[in-house]
Write a protein that holds these residues in place. Structure first.
Motif, PDB file in Angstrom:
ATOM      1  N   TYR A 122      44.669  29.374  25.866  1.00 51.41           N
ATOM      2  CA  TYR A 122      45.985  28.966  24.737  1.00 51.41           C
ATOM      3  C   TYR A 122      45.313  27.613  24.151  1.00 51.41           C
ATOM      4  CZ  TYR A 122      45.374  24.771  27.483  1.00 51.41           C
ATOM      5  OH  TYR A 122      44.557  23.263  28.250  1.00 51.41           O
ATOM      6  N   GLN A 123      47.136  27.009  23.320  1.00 52.19           N
ATOM      7  CA  GLN A 123      46.836  26.008  22.806  1.00 52.19           C
ATOM      8  C   GLN A 123      47.661  25.352  22.995  1.00 52.19           C
ATOM      9  OE1 GLN A 123      47.688  24.841  18.645  1.00 52.19           O
ATOM     10  NE2 GLN A 123      46.930  23.090  19.681  1.00 52.19           N
ATOM     11  N   ALA A 124      47.494  24.002  22.744  1.00 53.99           N
ATOM     12  CA  ALA A 124      49.237  23.694  23.342  1.00 53.99           C
ATOM     13  C   ALA A 124      49.275  21.947  21.985  1.00 53.99           C
ATOM     14  CB  ALA A 124      49.319  22.137  24.563  1.00 53.99           C
ATOM     15  N   CYS A 125      50.579  21.942  22.298  1.00 50.75           N
ATOM     16  CA  CYS A 125      50.714  20.710  21.049  1.00 50.75           C
ATOM     17  C   CYS A 125      51.803  19.800  21.338  1.00 50.75           C
ATOM     18  CB  CYS A 125      51.019  21.100  19.596  1.00 50.75           C
ATOM     19  SG  CYS A 125      50.271  21.892  18.293  1.00 50.75           S
ATOM     20  N   ASN A 126      52.053  18.885  21.458  1.00 57.53           N
ATOM     21  CA  ASN A 126      53.912  18.148  21.029  1.00 57.53           C
ATOM     22  C   ASN A 126      54.196  17.840  19.834  1.00 57.53           C
ATOM     23  OD1 ASN A 126      52.729  15.605  20.430  1.00 57.53           O
ATOM     24  ND2 ASN A 126      52.541  14.318  22.561  1.00 57.53           N
ATOM     25  N   GLU A 127      55.255  17.248  20.021  1.00 57.17           N
ATOM     26  CA  GLU A 127      55.829  17.044  18.306  1.00 57.17           C
ATOM     27  C   GLU A 127      54.882  16.849  17.531  1.00 57.17           C
ATOM     28  OE1 GLU A 127      58.818  16.802  17.241  1.00 57.17           O
ATOM     29  OE2 GLU A 127      60.163  17.775  18.547  1.00 57.17           O
ATOM     30  N   ARG A 128      53.365  14.984  18.239  1.00 55.37           N
ATOM     31  CA  ARG A 128      52.462  14.383  16.957  1.00 55.37           C
ATOM     32  C   ARG A 128      51.922  15.093  16.869  1.00 55.37           C
ATOM     33  NH1 ARG A 128      53.925   8.679  17.341  1.00 55.37           N
ATOM     34  NH2 ARG A 128      51.757   8.546  18.540  1.00 55.37           N
ATOM     35  N   GLU A 129      50.775  16.126  18.294  1.00 55.89           N
ATOM     36  CA  GLU A 129      49.760  16.470  17.900  1.00 55.89           C
ATOM     37  C   GLU A 129      49.602  17.388  18.752  1.00 55.89           C
ATOM     38  OE1 GLU A 129      47.395  13.311  21.074  1.00 55.89           O
ATOM     39  OE2 GLU A 129      49.589  12.277  20.784  1.00 55.89           O
ATOM     40  N   CYS A 130      48.248  17.903  18.488  1.00 54.29           N
ATOM     41  CA  CYS A 130      47.750  19.308  18.774  1.00 54.29           C
ATOM     42  C   CYS A 130      47.034  19.049  19.829  1.00 54.29           C
ATOM     43  CB  CYS A 130      47.596  20.235  17.784  1.00 54.29           C
ATOM     44  SG  CYS A 130      49.148  20.801  17.049  1.00 54.29           S
ATOM     45  N   LEU A 131      46.206  19.700  20.724  1.00 62.31           N
ATOM     46  CA  LEU A 131      45.032  20.358  21.756  1.00 62.31           C
ATOM     47  C   LEU A 131      43.884  21.002  21.392  1.00 62.31           C
ATOM     48  CD1 LEU A 131      47.021  18.989  25.001  1.00 62.31           C
ATOM     49  CD2 LEU A 131      46.119  17.564  22.761  1.00 62.31           C
ATOM     50  N   PRO A 132      43.173  21.094  20.865  1.00 65.09           N
ATOM     51  CA  PRO A 132      42.017  21.664  20.611  1.00 65.09           C
ATOM     52  C   PRO A 132      42.512  22.945  22.137  1.00 65.09           C
ATOM     53  CG  PRO A 132      40.926  19.501  21.134  1.00 65.09           C
ATOM     54  CD  PRO A 132      42.224  19.808  21.406  1.00 65.09           C
ATOM     55  N   PRO A 133      42.487  23.907  21.009  1.00 64.55           N
ATOM     56  CA  PRO A 133      42.470  25.174  21.965  1.00 64.55           C
ATOM     57  C   PRO A 133      40.843  25.796  23.338  1.00 64.55           C
ATOM     58  CG  PRO A 133      41.630  26.051  19.366  1.00 64.55           C
ATOM     59  CD  PRO A 133      41.853  25.149  20.005  1.00 64.55           C
ATOM     60  N   LYS A 134      42.144  25.956  24.292  1.00 63.02           N
ATOM     61  CA  LYS A 134      41.185  25.709  25.493  1.00 63.02           C
ATOM     62  C   LYS A 134      40.980  27.603  26.028  1.00 63.02           C
ATOM     63  CE  LYS A 134      40.894  21.774  28.514  1.00 63.02           C
ATOM     64  NZ  LYS A 134      40.614  21.037  29.847  1.00 63.02           N
ATOM     65  N   THR A 135      39.968  28.134  26.710  1.00 62.29           N
ATOM     66  CA  THR A 135      40.165  29.045  27.968  1.00 62.29           C
ATOM     67  C   THR A 135      39.688  28.143  29.404  1.00 62.29           C
ATOM     68  OG1 THR A 135      39.305  30.888  26.019  1.00 62.29           O
ATOM     69  CG2 THR A 135      39.086  31.331  28.079  1.00 62.29           C
ATOM     70  N   LEU A 136      41.261  28.487  29.815  1.00 60.54           N
ATOM     71  CA  LEU A 136      40.610  28.631  31.447  1.00 60.54           C
ATOM     72  C   LEU A 136      39.975  29.922  32.400  1.00 60.54           C
ATOM     73  CD1 LEU A 136      43.942  26.710  32.467  1.00 60.54           C
ATOM     74  CD2 LEU A 136      41.714  25.872  31.580  1.00 60.54           C
ATOM     75  N   ASP A 137      39.362  30.057  33.106  1.00 60.61           N
ATOM     76  CA  ASP A 137      39.228  31.018  34.503  1.00 60.61           C
ATOM     77  C   ASP A 137      40.415  31.284  35.195  1.00 60.61           C
ATOM     78  OD1 ASP A 137      36.474  31.513  32.871  1.00 60.61           O
ATOM     79  OD2 ASP A 137      35.613  29.556  34.283  1.00 60.61           O
ATOM     80  N   VAL A 138      41.007  32.449  35.233  1.00 61.89           N
ATOM     81  CA  VAL A 138      41.494  33.030  35.980  1.00 61.89           C
ATOM     82  C   VAL A 138      40.952  33.596  37.430  1.00 61.89           C
ATOM     83  CG1 VAL A 138      43.872  33.838  36.255  1.00 61.89           C
ATOM     84  CG2 VAL A 138      43.066  33.555  34.185  1.00 61.89           C
ATOM     85  N   GLN A 139      41.241  33.652  38.763  1.00 65.31           N
ATOM     86  CA  GLN A 139      40.694  34.430  39.429  1.00 65.31           C
ATOM     87  C   GLN A 139      41.672  35.034  41.209  1.00 65.31           C
ATOM     88  OE1 GLN A 139      37.401  31.843  41.355  1.00 65.31           O
ATOM     89  NE2 GLN A 139      35.967  33.847  39.651  1.00 65.31           N
ATOM     90  N   ILE A 140      41.527  36.146  41.139  1.00 68.15           N
ATOM     91  CA  ILE A 140      42.713  37.068  41.837  1.00 68.15           C
ATOM     92  C   ILE A 140      41.883  37.061  43.190  1.00 68.15           C
ATOM     93  CG2 ILE A 140      44.685  38.334  42.686  1.00 68.15           C
ATOM     94  CD1 ILE A 140      45.297  38.242  39.315  1.00 68.15           C
ATOM     95  N   PRO A 141      41.739  36.775  44.538  1.00 65.65           N
ATOM     96  CA  PRO A 141      40.635  37.384  45.488  1.00 65.65           C
ATOM     97  C   PRO A 141      41.816  37.834  45.629  1.00 65.65           C
ATOM     98  CG  PRO A 141      41.112  34.417  46.054  1.00 65.65           C
ATOM     99  CD  PRO A 141      42.614  35.327  44.580  1.00 65.65           C
ATOM    100  N   ILE A 142      40.678  39.848  46.120  1.00 65.66           N
ATOM    101  CA  ILE A 142      41.094  40.804  46.661  1.00 65.66           C
ATOM    102  C   ILE A 142      41.370  41.859  47.658  1.00 65.66           C
ATOM    103  CG2 ILE A 142      40.785  42.392  44.518  1.00 65.66           C
ATOM    104  CD1 ILE A 142      43.387  44.261  44.293  1.00 65.66           C
ATOM    105  N   ASP A 143      41.784  41.627  49.065  1.00 65.27           N
ATOM    106  CA  ASP A 143      40.929  42.191  50.198  1.00 65.27           C
ATOM    107  C   ASP A 143      41.640  43.630  49.625  1.00 65.27           C
ATOM    108  OD1 ASP A 143      40.387  43.368  52.407  1.00 65.27           O
ATOM    109  OD2 ASP A 143      41.785  41.654  53.543  1.00 65.27           O
ATOM    110  N   ILE A 144      40.682  44.646  49.542  1.00 70.07           N
ATOM    111  CA  ILE A 144      40.814  46.472  48.893  1.00 70.07           C
ATOM    112  C   ILE A 144      40.573  46.558  50.858  1.00 70.07           C
ATOM    113  CG2 ILE A 144      40.333  48.286  48.089  1.00 70.07           C
ATOM    114  CD1 ILE A 144      38.886  46.612  46.213  1.00 70.07           C
ATOM    115  N   GLU A 145      41.805  47.324  51.071  1.00 67.61           N
ATOM    116  CA  GLU A 145      41.906  47.997  52.790  1.00 67.61           C
ATOM    117  C   GLU A 145      41.539  49.916  52.524  1.00 67.61           C
ATOM    118  OE1 GLU A 145      45.733  47.365  53.632  1.00 67.61           O
ATOM    119  OE2 GLU A 145      45.350  45.072  54.833  1.00 67.61           O
TER     120      GLU A 145
END
Lengths: 145, 199
Positions: A122-145
């Motif tokens: 993602y890349q975020a801004c407000n009315e006055r400035e922008c923050l550099p693009p960022k990548t976050l890790d997303v993890q979903i634990p799953i129990d497979i039966e």
């Protein structure tokens, strides 16, 4: 049969944080829908997955191949906001919103606990400035039966 | 008759006083816009490539007032300032002034070159990197715009859209009007300690 239990806590220290992600329980051959709650700091927005301007960096959630196969990510309807820096409305998300992905567990999947891994850019801004693009890790634990 | 003349004279004196005060105030505010010389620190030097593949060093600009703009094509607020900087380059380039844009786009010239053409940017643009970002304190927000005096010292830092076109122009004209120190840049010391000080 699919069931979800409380799972990971939110992460991210920038303008956008990932909320609590439920861990999943699914049978081999089954499917489930996972919700990824996201929250932007007050005053900030991020571009939607379909920004109108080609130079803008879209919000993008991608899943790496793993114990479950991901269908296309479902993004919420973006807001069209007017900002001083743009002559035309900008397609954005702000506040709290949720991305969804439907996963299918292969019939030959190995039973037991596993992890589904993804990346959120993602890349975020407000009315006055922008923050550099960022990548976050997303993890979903799953129990497979 | 004498009374009338006296009254007119009194009004004129008062009006002149107000005018003087107004001029003084405007000048004081304008001068206050940039850091006092004693508080300025050397702008870290860097070597980057411009759109033509030529080397660009900040130290190449010794003796000039430089508007150093860290920006990116994906940064909406940066686009607000670009037309101002185009005008400043045009208006002041023959008076010892230059705009130097440093793009922080990760996708490089593939996105930056078309943007430069679309926006008719008449000033030099170089492609930034992590090293330059570190030298300048991480550049957590864009635009980050610095005004560097003729001696290579940071006279003002603007993070985000915190001033308008006129604010920039006041700062530029103040710096251009300031006496030079022989056009010699001080040895750039490592910092980003300057970030801790007043902008």
């Amino acid at each position: 049969m699919v069931s979800c239990q409380p799972g990971l806590l939110g992460q991210g220290s920038g303008a956008l944080t990932i909320g609590q992600i439920d861990s999943a329980t699914a049978k081999r051959g089954g499917s489930f829908i996972e919700k990824i709650p996201l929250h932007l700091k007050t005053g900030f927005h991020c571009n939607s997955n379909t920004p109108a301007d080609e130079y803008l960096i879209p919000l993008k959630l991608t899943w790496t191949p793993g114990p479950a196969q991901a269908d296309a990510v479902v993004y919420p309807k973006p807001q069209l906001e007017n900002y001083a820096f743009s002559p035309k409305p900008v397609s954005v998300y702000s506040g709290t919103f949720v991305l969804e992905t439907k996963f299918k567990v292969p019939a030959d999947a190995k039973p037991g606990m596993a992890m589904i891994n993804g990346k959120l850019r993602y890349q975020a801004c407000n009315e006055r400035e922008c923050l550099p693009p960022k990548t976050l890790d997303v993890q979903i634990p799953i129990d497979i039966e | 008759m004498t009374n009338r003349v006296s009254r007119l004279a009194a009004v004129a004196v008062i009006a002149l006083s107000f005018l003087s005060l107004a001029c003084y105030t405007v000048q004081t505010f304008a001068n206050a816009a940039v850091k006092p010389e004693k508080d300025r620190r050397a702008a870290p030097d860097f070597a980057l490539k411009d759109a033509n593949g030529n080397s660009v060093r900040l130290s190449d600009y010794k003796g000039k007032v430089v508007l150093l703009d860290f920006w990116a094509t994906w940064c909406g607020p940066c686009k607000v300032e670009i037309p101002w900087f185009i005008q400043f380059e045009q208006q002041y380039k023959d008076k010892g002034f230059a705009v130097l844009g440093v793009s922080m786009d990760e996708d490089g010239w593939n996105v930056v070159k078309p943007f430069i053409e679309e926006h008719k940017m008449n000033y030099r643009v170089a492609l930034g990197n992590d090293q330059v970002s570190e030298l300048y304190g991480g550049l957590d927000s864009l635009p980050t715009t610095l005004l560097v005096d003729r001696s290579g010292r940071i006279a003002k830092i603007h993070i985000g859209l915190e001033t308008g076109r006129d604010g920039f122009e006041n700062e530029i004209t103040n710096l251009l009007a300031a006496p030079t120190m022989g056009g010699v840049r001080p040895t750039p010391g490592f910092l980003p300690a300057w970030l801790a000080g007043p902008r």
